[in-house]
Design a protein around this motif. Structure first.
Motif, PDB file in Angstrom:
ATOM      1  N   UNK A 249       4.611  -9.165  15.897  1.00  6.78           N
ATOM      2  CA  UNK A 249       4.318  -7.845  15.336  1.00  6.78           C
ATOM      3  C   UNK A 249       3.166  -8.011  14.355  1.00  6.78           C
ATOM      4  N   UNK A 250       2.002  -7.445  14.688  1.00  2.00           N
ATOM      5  CA  UNK A 250       0.780  -7.697  13.913  1.00  2.00           C
ATOM      6  C   UNK A 250       0.930  -7.300  12.453  1.00  2.00           C
ATOM      7  N   UNK A 251       1.483  -6.117  12.176  1.00  3.00           N
ATOM      8  CA  UNK A 251       1.585  -5.666  10.790  1.00  3.00           C
ATOM      9  C   UNK A 251       2.499  -6.573   9.979  1.00  3.00           C
ATOM     10  N   UNK A 252       3.552  -7.105  10.604  1.00  2.00           N
ATOM     11  CA  UNK A 252       4.430  -8.048   9.901  1.00  2.00           C
ATOM     12  C   UNK A 252       3.674  -9.327   9.547  1.00  2.00           C
ATOM     13  N   UNK A 253       2.848  -9.803  10.488  1.00  2.00           N
ATOM     14  CA  UNK A 253       2.020 -10.976  10.204  1.00  2.00           C
ATOM     15  C   UNK A 253       1.050 -10.678   9.068  1.00  2.00           C
ATOM     16  N   UNK A 254       0.442  -9.501   9.089  1.00  2.00           N
ATOM     17  CA  UNK A 254      -0.496  -9.119   8.034  1.00  2.00           C
ATOM     18  C   UNK A 254       0.201  -9.081   6.672  1.00  2.00           C
ATOM     19  N   UNK A 255       1.415  -8.522   6.613  1.00  2.00           N
ATOM     20  CA  UNK A 255       2.171  -8.481   5.361  1.00  2.00           C
ATOM     21  C   UNK A 255       2.543  -9.884   4.899  1.00  2.00           C
ATOM     22  N   UNK A 256       2.828 -10.754   5.849  1.00  2.00           N
ATOM     23  CA  UNK A 256       3.123 -12.147   5.525  1.00  2.00           C
ATOM     24  C   UNK A 256       1.921 -12.819   4.860  1.00  2.00           C
ATOM     25  N   UNK A 257       0.720 -12.573   5.407  1.00  2.00           N
ATOM     26  CA  UNK A 257      -0.501 -13.129   4.831  1.00  2.00           C
ATOM     27  C   UNK A 257      -0.837 -12.457   3.499  1.00  2.00           C
ATOM     28  N   UNK A 258      -0.524 -11.163   3.383  1.00  2.00           N
ATOM     29  CA  UNK A 258      -0.757 -10.465   2.115  1.00  2.00           C
ATOM     30  C   UNK A 258       0.100 -11.057   1.007  1.00  2.00           C
ATOM     31  N   UNK A 259       1.324 -11.459   1.338  1.00  2.00           N
ATOM     32  CA  UNK A 259       2.197 -12.121   0.365  1.00  2.00           C
ATOM     33  C   UNK A 259       1.566 -13.415  -0.124  1.00  2.00           C
ATOM     34  N   UNK A 260       0.997 -14.179   0.811  1.00  5.56           N
ATOM     35  CA  UNK A 260       0.312 -15.428   0.465  1.00  5.56           C
ATOM     36  C   UNK A 260      -0.861 -15.170  -0.474  1.00  5.56           C
ATOM     37  N   UNK A 261      -1.673 -14.162  -0.148  1.00 10.09           N
ATOM     38  CA  UNK A 261      -2.844 -13.822  -0.962  1.00 10.09           C
ATOM     39  C   UNK A 261      -2.436 -13.408  -2.378  1.00 10.09           C
ATOM     40  N   UNK A 262      -1.482 -12.485  -2.479  1.00 12.75           N
ATOM     41  CA  UNK A 262      -1.067 -11.991  -3.800  1.00 12.75           C
ATOM     42  C   UNK A 262      -0.450 -13.096  -4.647  1.00 12.75           C
ATOM     43  N   UNK A 263       0.304 -13.994  -3.997  1.00  9.68           N
ATOM     44  CA  UNK A 263       0.917 -15.083  -4.767  1.00  9.68           C
ATOM     45  C   UNK A 263      -0.148 -16.008  -5.354  1.00  9.68           C
ATOM     46  N   UNK A 324      11.381 -10.365  -7.615  1.00  6.28           N
ATOM     47  CA  UNK A 324      11.351 -11.393  -8.667  1.00  6.28           C
ATOM     48  C   UNK A 324       9.956 -11.514  -9.272  1.00  6.28           C
ATOM     49  N   UNK A 325       8.921 -11.459  -8.443  1.00  3.33           N
ATOM     50  CA  UNK A 325       7.549 -11.529  -8.947  1.00  3.33           C
ATOM     51  C   UNK A 325       7.202 -10.290  -9.773  1.00  3.33           C
ATOM     52  N   UNK A 326       7.703  -9.136  -9.381  1.00  2.00           N
ATOM     53  CA  UNK A 326       7.509  -7.908 -10.162  1.00  2.00           C
ATOM     54  C   UNK A 326       8.107  -8.082 -11.565  1.00  2.00           C
ATOM     55  N   UNK A 327       9.358  -8.543 -11.640  1.00  2.00           N
ATOM     56  CA  UNK A 327      10.016  -8.730 -12.932  1.00  2.00           C
ATOM     57  C   UNK A 327       9.334  -9.817 -13.757  1.00  2.00           C
ATOM     58  N   UNK A 328       8.928 -10.898 -13.096  1.00  2.00           N
ATOM     59  CA  UNK A 328       8.260 -11.984 -13.804  1.00  2.00           C
ATOM     60  C   UNK A 328       6.970 -11.539 -14.462  1.00  2.00           C
ATOM     61  N   UNK A 329       6.187 -10.741 -13.776  1.00  2.00           N
ATOM     62  CA  UNK A 329       4.926 -10.261 -14.345  1.00  2.00           C
ATOM     63  C   UNK A 329       5.148  -9.252 -15.463  1.00  2.00           C
ATOM     64  N   UNK A 330       6.210  -8.439 -15.357  1.00  2.00           N
ATOM     65  CA  UNK A 330       6.548  -7.522 -16.455  1.00  2.00           C
ATOM     66  C   UNK A 330       6.845  -8.310 -17.729  1.00  2.00           C
ATOM     67  N   UNK A 331       7.668  -9.365 -17.613  1.00  2.00           N
ATOM     68  CA  UNK A 331       7.992 -10.193 -18.778  1.00  2.00           C
ATOM     69  C   UNK A 331       6.748 -10.888 -19.312  1.00  2.00           C
ATOM     70  N   UNK A 332       5.892 -11.375 -18.421  1.00  2.00           N
ATOM     71  CA  UNK A 332       4.665 -12.050 -18.846  1.00  2.00           C
ATOM     72  C   UNK A 332       3.795 -11.107 -19.672  1.00  2.00           C
ATOM     73  N   UNK A 333       3.686  -9.852 -19.232  1.00  2.00           N
ATOM     74  CA  UNK A 333       2.847  -8.880 -19.941  1.00  2.00           C
ATOM     75  C   UNK A 333       3.481  -8.433 -21.255  1.00  2.00           C
ATOM     76  N   UNK A 334       4.818  -8.309 -21.299  1.00  2.00           N
ATOM     77  CA  UNK A 334       5.501  -7.838 -22.508  1.00  2.00           C
ATOM     78  C   UNK A 334       5.614  -8.905 -23.585  1.00  2.00           C
ATOM     79  N   UNK A 417       0.115  -6.991 -16.019  1.00  2.00           N
ATOM     80  CA  UNK A 417       0.304  -5.603 -15.609  1.00  2.00           C
ATOM     81  C   UNK A 417      -0.332  -5.325 -14.248  1.00  2.00           C
ATOM     82  N   UNK A 418      -1.502  -5.913 -13.994  1.00  2.00           N
ATOM     83  CA  UNK A 418      -2.161  -5.717 -12.706  1.00  2.00           C
ATOM     84  C   UNK A 418      -1.300  -6.247 -11.565  1.00  2.00           C
ATOM     85  N   UNK A 419      -0.744  -7.440 -11.746  1.00  2.00           N
ATOM     86  CA  UNK A 419       0.095  -8.024 -10.694  1.00  2.00           C
ATOM     87  C   UNK A 419       1.420  -7.281 -10.560  1.00  2.00           C
ATOM     88  N   UNK A 420       1.925  -6.686 -11.656  1.00  2.00           N
ATOM     89  CA  UNK A 420       3.140  -5.870 -11.578  1.00  2.00           C
ATOM     90  C   UNK A 420       2.930  -4.697 -10.627  1.00  2.00           C
TER      91      UNK A 420
END
Length: 697
Positions: A249-263, A324-334, A417-420
């Protein structure tokens, strides 16, 4: 589970079976040697001589048959050439179509011949590895050293495309001419008189791909894809095998790669400002090592549970990762407004616990069709490299300072905040779009493996080799030996623990993992302390540091294009490996601040040399690692990708801890103190590479 020897036999072309390397016979001979050495009736020198002669004969038999078949193909092409001459005088569409099919039939026979050579090459590598496992890793070194370039040896003929280039060229030219004749009858132009693209024909494309695999030649996509260490089957797929594409499924592969990029963006976006953030919370600037390294510490553990989780699902671990990454970045910013260095570190730890790179690798390995898996692997590496460059670049752009509802937004908190926001958008997109693939393989096959079989398998691995051979000598006869002896070592059952995976590591694999550890350690030292070092010596601003780090990240793809398209086709992987290790060593050596005042050109040039050399080293190292690593590590929780990730992550953890500890001696000593471990680890890896050089074949 099918033994390697039986699987090798299944892949053989039936009418050519007598001309393959006799893997079963040689495996039996290895067993006999082990028994005779144990009884004291045979010494090692005699074993080396006798088995070398046996291998020479097997290789010569295969090569002579190969040359005979090439001659038959050449004769067929010559006869077809006579018909081609007649058709050129009197073109006729139906005759042209018939001749094109005849040439393609020759191409199919050539593809079978290439497949024949490839299976023999795999069998030869396997028996060399088996012999080394029995007798202390000495034989491959001896055999390759004495045969690789000897004029009487046929060893290179098994691993190189001898004479195939001429046959492929003749087929391609004739097919292209027939295509031109069919499309433009009456034209007097030769195909050499006009610029044309290479012939796009499925048979020719398959032949070229097989030649590339056989000769280890590569291109940019292949070389880049090797960085992902997504392991494939040792044996080549049969000529007529087709890949099931239902789970793709192409979009699933794209989301998988997007996860890699954002991390990767999340990892490196804080590097230029981590020292300033630490000081604003009352800590020393070198505490940035702990802040940056906290993510890697957590990743050591997250890699294992995410790898295990991906055995059952891909969507759920990716959702968990995003939360978990959303919460981690919130704590980092606060942490800035809460004035707590501990909140800052906890936030980074949470980000590390959200590392789903093991899931990203497994998804590409298990759910992407074979024909585009290399492109997907290259996409995984490209997304990582792009994220590595974008992270510092974004940090350089976030130079502002304002408050909203008593929450501070400045260069220190804005990365969080940007990564959140980025992870929140990704989470919604993932939830709506990602398609969980159907797991037919696991459902069908895993339950049939009984606990007794698993226990027997592990027991076989744990037993000393010669002892287990002695216990089974009366049980195995010529017919059942193929299965009984091979099951513990060559079963495709994946390793079920770190200990089982470690026992599958040969000295060559351990050296490759050491090299991977070394290059990741050196790169982390360079990147993590860059802000502190450049501020102390050159008074660089955050924007300047960001530009420098972004430029380093942007070198990844151009360097891989050069190495993958040109250098890797001119030299052997092991030659590039050793040369790039030496270049990393020189980069480290030139980075020391000794006697002369430290200058910006010295820092930039040495850092660039170290980083680029480490990037080249990573690609070649992982390429070799995928070839020398056991096939049992290609799947399961404790796979080769996990081991390499753990080695690299551990290197980053130790490097970041080194920076923080060295900071207690003062910033003036930080550079030299942190470079010393890199220096000694690099020297050790070069020595270890020289020791195992001939086994990297």
């Amino acid at each position: 589970m099918v033994a390697f020897g039986k699987k090798l036999k299944e892949r053989q072309i039936q009418e050519w079976q007598g001309y393959y390397i006799n893997y079963k016979l040689m495996k039996k001979r290895v067993k006999q040697y082990a028994q005779q050495i144990q009884l004291g009736t045979l010494d090692r020198r005699h074993v080396l001589k006798d088995f070398s002669r046996m291998l020479d004969n097997q290789i010569e038999k295969t090569v002579l048959f190969l040359l005979e078949q090439q001659g038959l193909l050449a004769s067929r092409i010559a006869k077809l050439g006579e018909e081609h001459e007649v058709i050129q005088q009197e073109p006729h569409i139906s005759r042209i179509a018939e001749l094109r099919e005849a040439y393609r039939a020759v191409g199919q026979e050539l593809l079978k011949l290439l497949f024949f050579v490839e299976v023999n090459a795999v069998g030869l590598r396997k028996i060399l590895k088996k012999f080394d496992k029995r007798f202390g890793y000495k034989f491959t070194d001896y055999y390759v050293k004495t045969r690789a370039n000897h004029p009487y040896s046929q060893l290179q003929q098994v691993f190189k495309h001898v004479g195939f280039g001429a046959v492929v060229g003749a087929l391609s030219r004739n097919l292209h001419e027939l295509q031109e004749n069919q499309e433009s009858q009456g034209s007097f132009l030769s195909i050499y008189d006009q610029p044309t693209l290479p012939l796009q024909d499925p048979v020719i494309d398959s032949i070229r791909a097989a030649i590339d695999r056989l000769s280890n030649s590569t291109n940019f996509l292949n070389f880049l894809g090797q960085h992902a260490l997504i392991m494939h089957e040792e044996l080549p797929a049969p000529v007529d095998e087709r890949v099931d594409e239902q789970s793709y499924h192409f979009m699933s592969l794209f989301l998988n790669l997007a996860n890699t990029f954002l991390y990767m963006v999340n990892t490196y976006i804080i590097v230029p400002t981590a020292d300033d953030y630490s000081m604003s919370l009352g800590a020393a600037p070198t505490v940035c090592g702990i802040v940056i390294g906290a993510m890697a510490v957590a990743q050591v553990f997250s890699s294992v549970y995410f790898s295990a989780w991906s055995n059952r699902s891909y969507l759920r671990p990716l959702i968990f990762s995003s939360i978990v990454l959303f919460l981690g970045n919130v704590l980092y910013a606060l942490a800035y407004d809460l004035n707590s260095i501990w909140i800052l570190i906890i936030g980074r730890l949470l980000c590390g616990f959200g590392s789903a790179r093991a899931v990203n690798r497994r998804y590409i390995s298990d759910c992407v069709p074979l024909k585009i898996r290399m492109q997907a692997s290259a996409g995984f590496v490209s997304a990582s490299a792009l994220g590595m460059a974008c992270g510092p670049a974004l940090a350089g752009l976030l130079q502002t300072n304002f408050k909203i509802f008593n929450i501070t937004f400045n260069q220190d908190t804005l990365p969080g905040w940007l990564m959140t926001i980025a992870w929140l958008i990704y989470l919604v997109w993932l939830w709506i779009t990602f398609k969980e693939p159907y797991r037919e393989i696991e459902e069908k096959h895993v339950p049939h493996q009984s606990n007794a079989e698993n226990n027997a398998l592990e027991k076989g691995i744990k037993q000393p080799l010669l002892t287990s051979l002695k216990d089974k000598v009366d049980e195995d006869d010529d017919q059942d030996y193929e299965d009984s002896e091979e099951a513990p070592e060559d079963s495709h059952q994946p390793a079920n623990s770190i200990g089982a995976a470690y026992r599958l590591l040969t000295p060559s694999v351990k050296v490759q993992l050491l090299i991977y550890f070394m290059l990741k350690y050196a790169m982390e030292i360079l990147l993590s302390e860059s802000s502190v070092i450049t501020t102390y010596y050159f008074n660089w601003t955050t924007s300047t540091v960001s530009i420098f780090l972004a430029c380093l990240g942007l070198t990844v793809l151009p360097v891989n294009i050069i190495v993958g398209s040109y250098i890797s086709n001119m030299f052997e992987d092991r030659q590039i490996l050793l040369a790039s290790e030496i270049m990393v060593f020189l980069g480290i050596l030139f980075s020391f601040n000794v006697i002369f005042p430290y200058t910006e050109p010295q820092y930039i040039c040495s850092g660039l040399l170290m980083f680029v050399s480490a990037e080249v080293l990573e690609g070649v190292n992982l390429s070799l690692l995928s070839r020398v690593m056991s096939s049992r590590l290609s799947r399961g929780t404790y796979n080769g990708g996990l081991l390499s990730t753990e080695a690299g992550t551990l290197a980053r953890v130790i490097a970041d801890a080194t920076i923080t500890l060295a900071g207690y001696g003062g910033v003036s000593r930080l550079l030299n103190v942190t470079l010393l471990p890199s220096f000694f680890i690099c020297v050790g890896s070069i020595i270890a590479t020289c020791y195992t050089y001939n086994s990297l074949y």
